[in-house]
Design a protein around this motif. Structure first.
Motif, short mmCIF file in Angstrom:
data_model
loop_
_atom_site.label_atom_id
_atom_site.label_comp_id
_atom_site.label_asym_id
_atom_site.label_seq_id
_atom_site.Cartn_x
_atom_site.Cartn_y
_atom_site.Cartn_z
N PHE A 171 3.69 -27.83 -7.87
CA PHE A 171 3.69 -27.06 -6.62
C PHE A 171 2.44 -26.17 -6.49
N ASN A 172 1.42 -26.43 -7.31
CA ASN A 172 0.13 -25.73 -7.19
C ASN A 172 0.30 -24.21 -7.15
N LEU A 173 1.12 -23.67 -8.04
CA LEU A 173 1.38 -22.24 -8.01
C LEU A 173 0.17 -21.41 -8.41
N ALA A 174 -0.85 -22.06 -8.97
CA ALA A 174 -2.08 -21.33 -9.29
C ALA A 174 -2.73 -20.76 -8.04
N GLU A 175 -2.36 -21.29 -6.87
CA GLU A 175 -2.91 -20.78 -5.61
C GLU A 175 -2.40 -19.38 -5.28
N LEU B 110 -4.13 -26.05 -14.90
CA LEU B 110 -3.79 -24.73 -14.37
C LEU B 110 -4.83 -23.69 -14.78
N ALA B 111 -5.29 -23.79 -16.02
CA ALA B 111 -6.34 -22.87 -16.50
C ALA B 111 -7.64 -23.09 -15.71
N GLU B 112 -7.96 -24.34 -15.46
CA GLU B 112 -9.17 -24.65 -14.69
C GLU B 112 -9.07 -24.11 -13.26
N ALA B 113 -7.84 -24.06 -12.76
CA ALA B 113 -7.62 -23.55 -11.40
C ALA B 113 -7.66 -22.03 -11.34
N GLY B 114 -7.82 -21.38 -12.50
CA GLY B 114 -7.98 -19.94 -12.53
C GLY B 114 -6.82 -19.15 -13.10
N MET B 115 -5.77 -19.82 -13.55
CA MET B 115 -4.64 -19.11 -14.11
C MET B 115 -4.97 -18.59 -15.51
N GLU B 116 -4.60 -17.34 -15.76
CA GLU B 116 -4.71 -16.77 -17.11
C GLU B 116 -3.41 -17.07 -17.85
N ILE B 117 -3.49 -17.81 -18.95
CA ILE B 117 -2.28 -18.29 -19.64
C ILE B 117 -2.13 -17.61 -21.00
#
Length: 345
Positions: free
Chosen positions: A237-241, A302-309
């Motif tokens: 669901f592209n929650l990184a947005e 998700l990390a590439e999309a900018g999420m800090e994990i």
């Protein structure tokens, strides 16, 4: 030999030959282990409407497509499965209610909403109950899981097999989370199930139960700070947005369930029922395998999309914070909790 005698002898010879061929066919089938079952042309043409609330990238849809393929193959196309994704037939409660009255044939449904129809399903949602996916599979596919699955018939539903949502993790748009105190003041969407609500209130969050379709809108509008779901759903669901932080708490293992309307099930021929059960089981196993295979790649994207994990939060602190959940709910599920804990050990 007169004409009649010759005709009788020829007929007897033909009959003997055909009888030998039939015997040979039966013997060969037996040696090869082939089932001597009805051909697909004897199966009543049937279309099954299967609903989910997920998009076509989600594991539920992968499981549904696998089920669709298997049923078609094993009935030579006599039974078709039409998939309705994206909550096109309603949210999960609505889908379950539709199955009860027979307006929806079946669905792949998250365990939490199912527990609102049969209380015992909530036992699987207790936090940190299953240390590994394999321990969950052992319980769900074994005696305990099948007993609870059978209870769906009491509410006009037919449980077919446990598929998988997976281990749930926390995302939010405000700040990194490492321990329970980091949840204080955050408004998080949770499944519409009292165990989820109470778990996150114990952790200090403002837990808001809502349907997933509503949650997506709330996340986009910023009216809630975060949510909790397995990696496969966060990715699909592209929650990184809308969510900047992902914490791998793995706080609850959430099953999913292939469920059918009991009226629909009762209307199927016996051989079709067997095919449906086998296909649901195989499709569930396939979905579990795909979840395991895809998680590392999904985390990387998700990390590439900018999420800090945060892959190593203070799990012991989370476990300690939710310990009261076992005191509150332990007796609610009869002996199921104790039996699960003994098996997991």
């Amino acid at each position: 030999m007169n004409h009649n005698a010759r005709f009788t002898a020829h007929a007897a010879s033909c009959y003997t030959s055909k009888f030998k061929q039939l015997n040979l066919t039966l013997i060969c089938a037996g040696l090869l282990g082939l089932p001597l079952m009805a051909h697909a042309e004897e199966i009543t043409p049937t279309n099954l409407r299967l609903a989910t609330v997920v998009n076509t990238e989600d594991t539920y849809h992968i499981a549904a497509e696998r089920f669709q393929q298997l049923v078609s193959e094993q009935t030579d196309g006599a039974v078709s499965v039409e998939i309705f994704p994206n909550a096109s037939l309603g949210d999960e409660r609505t889908i379950l209610e539709g199955m009860q009255i027979g307006t929806v044939d079946m669905g792949v449904i998250t365990n939490g909403p199912v527990a609102n129809f049969v209380d015992e399903f909530s036992v699987f949602e207790l936090p940190f109950l299953f240390p590994t996916a394999e321990s969950a599979y052992s319980v769900l596919d074994g005696e305990i899981g099948q007993e609870i699955l059978g209870k769906l018939e009491d509410v006009n539903l037919k449980g077919l097999a446990f598929a998988e949502r997976g281990f749930r993790n926390i995302t939010n748009s405000q700040h990194a989370i490492n321990a329970p105190q980091d949840l204080e003041g955050l408004t998080l969407r949770v499944i519409e199930n009292e165990v989820y609500v109470d778990t996150f209130r114990e952790l200090g969050a403002n837990a808001v139960p809502m349907a997933w379709t509503e949650a997506l809108t709330a996340l986009q509008q910023g009216t809630i700070d975060g949510q909790e779901n397995p990696v496969n759903a966060i990715h699909a669901f592209n929650l990184a947005e809308t969510q900047d932080y992902l914490t791998m708490t793995r706080h609850i293992y959430a099953p999913a369930i292939f469920i059918m309307s009991l009226p629909t099930w009762n209307g199927l021929q016996e051989e079709v029922q067997e095919i449906v059960l086998d296909a649901a089981s195989e499709a569930s196993s396939y979905a579990r395998e795909q979840n395991a295979i895809m998680e590392a790649e999904q985390l990387a994207e998700l990390a590439e999309a900018g999420m800090e994990i945060n892959e190593s939060p203070d799990i012991a602190a989370f476990q300690e914070a939710v310990a009261p959940m076992y005191e509150k709910y332990g007796d609610q599920f009869g002996d199921y909790l104790q039996r699960i804990q003994e098996e997991v050990k």
